[in-house]
Design a protein around this motif. Structure first.
Motif, short mmCIF file in Angstrom:
data_model
loop_
_atom_site.label_atom_id
_atom_site.label_comp_id
_atom_site.label_asym_id
_atom_site.label_seq_id
_atom_site.Cartn_x
_atom_site.Cartn_y
_atom_site.Cartn_z
N SER A 172 4.16 16.70 45.35
CA SER A 172 4.18 17.59 45.70
C SER A 172 6.02 17.66 46.24
CB SER A 172 3.16 18.12 46.89
OG SER A 172 4.13 19.02 48.23
N ARG A 173 6.48 18.98 46.04
CA ARG A 173 7.96 18.85 46.10
C ARG A 173 8.01 17.92 47.56
NH1 ARG A 173 6.16 24.92 45.87
NH2 ARG A 173 7.12 25.93 47.44
N LEU A 174 7.17 18.90 48.52
CA LEU A 174 7.50 18.19 50.30
C LEU A 174 7.64 16.53 50.34
CD1 LEU A 174 6.61 21.48 50.70
CD2 LEU A 174 6.04 20.40 52.77
N TYR A 175 7.62 15.83 49.27
CA TYR A 175 7.58 14.58 49.36
C TYR A 175 9.05 13.86 48.71
CZ TYR A 175 6.30 9.44 48.07
OH TYR A 175 6.01 8.24 48.00
N ARG A 176 9.21 12.75 50.20
CA ARG A 176 10.05 12.12 49.93
C ARG A 176 9.94 10.28 49.98
NH1 ARG A 176 11.64 16.42 48.87
NH2 ARG A 176 12.80 17.58 49.63
N ALA A 177 9.80 9.63 49.02
CA ALA A 177 10.10 8.38 49.19
C ALA A 177 10.56 7.55 49.96
CB ALA A 177 10.09 7.39 47.78
N GLY A 178 9.49 6.60 50.46
CA GLY A 178 9.79 6.05 52.30
C GLY A 178 9.87 6.37 52.82
N MET A 250 -7.84 11.52 61.95
CA MET A 250 -7.66 11.23 61.08
C MET A 250 -7.06 10.53 59.96
SD MET A 250 -11.20 13.42 59.68
CE MET A 250 -11.41 12.58 58.56
N VAL A 251 -6.05 10.88 60.34
CA VAL A 251 -4.77 10.43 59.08
C VAL A 251 -3.80 9.46 59.82
CG1 VAL A 251 -4.15 12.36 57.89
CG2 VAL A 251 -2.69 11.71 59.75
N ALA A 252 -4.45 8.58 61.47
CA ALA A 252 -3.63 7.60 61.90
C ALA A 252 -3.21 6.31 61.28
CB ALA A 252 -3.05 7.25 63.32
N SER A 253 -4.69 5.99 60.95
CA SER A 253 -4.86 4.67 60.51
C SER A 253 -4.73 4.71 58.56
CB SER A 253 -6.24 4.09 60.23
OG SER A 253 -7.27 5.51 60.15
N LEU A 254 -4.29 6.07 58.02
CA LEU A 254 -4.22 5.11 56.66
C LEU A 254 -2.72 4.27 56.24
CD1 LEU A 254 -4.31 8.79 55.72
CD2 LEU A 254 -5.41 8.08 54.89
N ASP A 255 -2.82 3.94 55.12
CA ASP A 255 -2.40 2.43 55.19
C ASP A 255 -0.96 3.42 53.89
OD1 ASP A 255 -0.95 0.89 54.05
OD2 ASP A 255 -2.26 -0.16 52.24
N GLN A 256 0.80 3.05 54.28
CA GLN A 256 1.89 3.50 54.97
C GLN A 256 2.25 3.18 53.96
OE1 GLN A 256 4.53 2.93 57.70
NE2 GLN A 256 3.29 3.28 60.09
N LYS A 257 1.28 2.51 52.31
CA LYS A 257 2.09 1.55 51.49
C LYS A 257 1.75 3.23 50.05
CE LYS A 257 2.13 -2.79 52.46
NZ LYS A 257 1.70 -3.89 51.39
N LEU A 258 0.94 4.29 50.79
CA LEU A 258 -0.04 5.47 49.83
C LEU A 258 1.02 6.34 49.41
CD1 LEU A 258 -3.18 5.49 51.83
CD2 LEU A 258 -3.35 4.47 49.20
N PRO A 259 1.26 6.82 48.86
CA PRO A 259 1.97 7.53 48.58
C PRO A 259 1.39 9.21 48.80
CG PRO A 259 0.64 6.98 46.11
CD PRO A 259 -0.36 6.15 47.34
N ILE A 260 2.09 9.16 49.56
CA ILE A 260 2.12 10.15 50.26
C ILE A 260 2.77 10.30 51.94
CG2 ILE A 260 -0.31 10.66 50.16
CD1 ILE A 260 -1.43 9.40 53.20
#
Length: 308
Positions: A172-178, A250-260
């Motif tokens: 997505s164009r909204l995505y920013r790494a880190g 629902m997204v609170a437990s997602l791995d912060q290393k995921l590319p999202i």
């Protein structure tokens, strides 16, 4: 005969002519006309305006149809409850709940409920909000926990407000790494124009809130996928198939290393009302009233752990 009159008035509401209404019910136009004439004599009012096309119900006809529909719903609710009481001598309660809520809410509510009613039979059903509305009205459910239902024949007791998040995949164009966690703003919403988006089909009330917000903001997304529920939608978003809006929990437990990236909405910008509902066709039973009280009592603690 009351049931048939309800069918006739409903059909007239849907079709332009008595002939078309009759054909939809596989009866003759003359039969509908006779039944309507008899009903108009019985009630002393005109029920259908027949003088021009399309035919339509008069105000009296609309009100009578409303009463007849409520009578049918009450009759069905009566039969359903009597059947349950015949099968379960200590009583029964039917509880509907949005699919992801059951594991969080029910273990907190039912132990206290069973301390008061230790021998009651409980029928638990995971249902969408849209389906729950009809099930409450015809007596298949006594109570429902989930997204707020707005219906004149149902009472909805507010339990709180559910905060929402936007999940953005790497493409997505909204995505920013880190920048895994971010705060959503009005500008964030405006940047969704043209983005691939995953809608949540079975949770239609949830999607209505999102769609209305997009419409009011002048946003046009590319809704190329309609997922069955929030969990499926998240998995599809993780596969880079589009953005999705779900509850923050629902997204609170997602791995912060995921590319999202996860954009969290302030409640004033976008959120979802959350309630416990029951029908107003009659006074709720003592068991239903107590269960509703428990929901309200525990709402503030539980609303923060809802995995919608």
């Amino acid at each position: 005969m009351t049931e048939r009159l309800t069918e006739f008035l409903t059909a007239i509401n849907q079709f332009d002519t008595l002939t078309a209404a009759a054909q939809s019910l596989y009866v003759s136009q003359s039969y509908i006309s006779r039944r309507l004439n008899n009903a108009e004599k019985e009630y002393g009012v005109r029920l259908v305006e027949r003088q021009r096309i399309p035919v339509h119900l008069t105000y009296a006809g609309e009100r009578l149809l409303s009463y007849l529909q409520r009578e049918q719903q009450l009759q069905q609710a009566k039969l359903t409850e009597m059947n349950r009481l015949g099968e379960f001598k200590f009583g029964s309660i039917s509880i509907g709940i949005n699919q992801p809520l059951a594991a969080t809410w029910l273990p907190q509510l039912l132990p206290d409920f069973y301390q008061v009613y230790p021998q009651i039979h409980t029928d638990l059903r995971e249902v969408t909000t849209s389906k729950a509305e009809g099930m409450l009205l015809d007596g298949q459910l006594d109570v429902f926990i989930g997204k707020t239902i707005y219906h004149p024949q149902l009472e909805s007791n507010p339990l709180g407000v559910m905060p929402l998040s936007l999940l953005v995949p790497q493409n997505s164009r909204l995505y920013r790494a880190g920048m895994f966690q971010r705060t959503a703003t009005i500008q964030t919403i405006s940047q969704l124009n043209g983005e691939n988006f995953i809608a949540i089909g079975n949770e239609s009330r949830f999607q209505e809130v999102v769609n209305h917000h997009f419409h009011d903001s002048g946003i046009h997304v590319n809704s190329r996928i309609e997922a069955s529920d929030s969990r499926v939608a998240i998995q599809l978003a993780l596969k880079q198939l589009g953005c999705v809006i779900v509850s923050q929990n629902m997204v609170a437990s997602l791995d912060q290393k995921l590319p999202i990236n996860i954009f969290n909405f302030d409640e004033s910008l976008l959120s979802l009302d959350f309630s416990v509902a029951y029908r107003l066709a009659e006074m709720p039973s003592q068991t239903t009233a107590r269960f509703v009280e428990l929901c309200v009592e525990k709402a503030q603690r539980l609303i923060n752990t809802v995995p919608m």
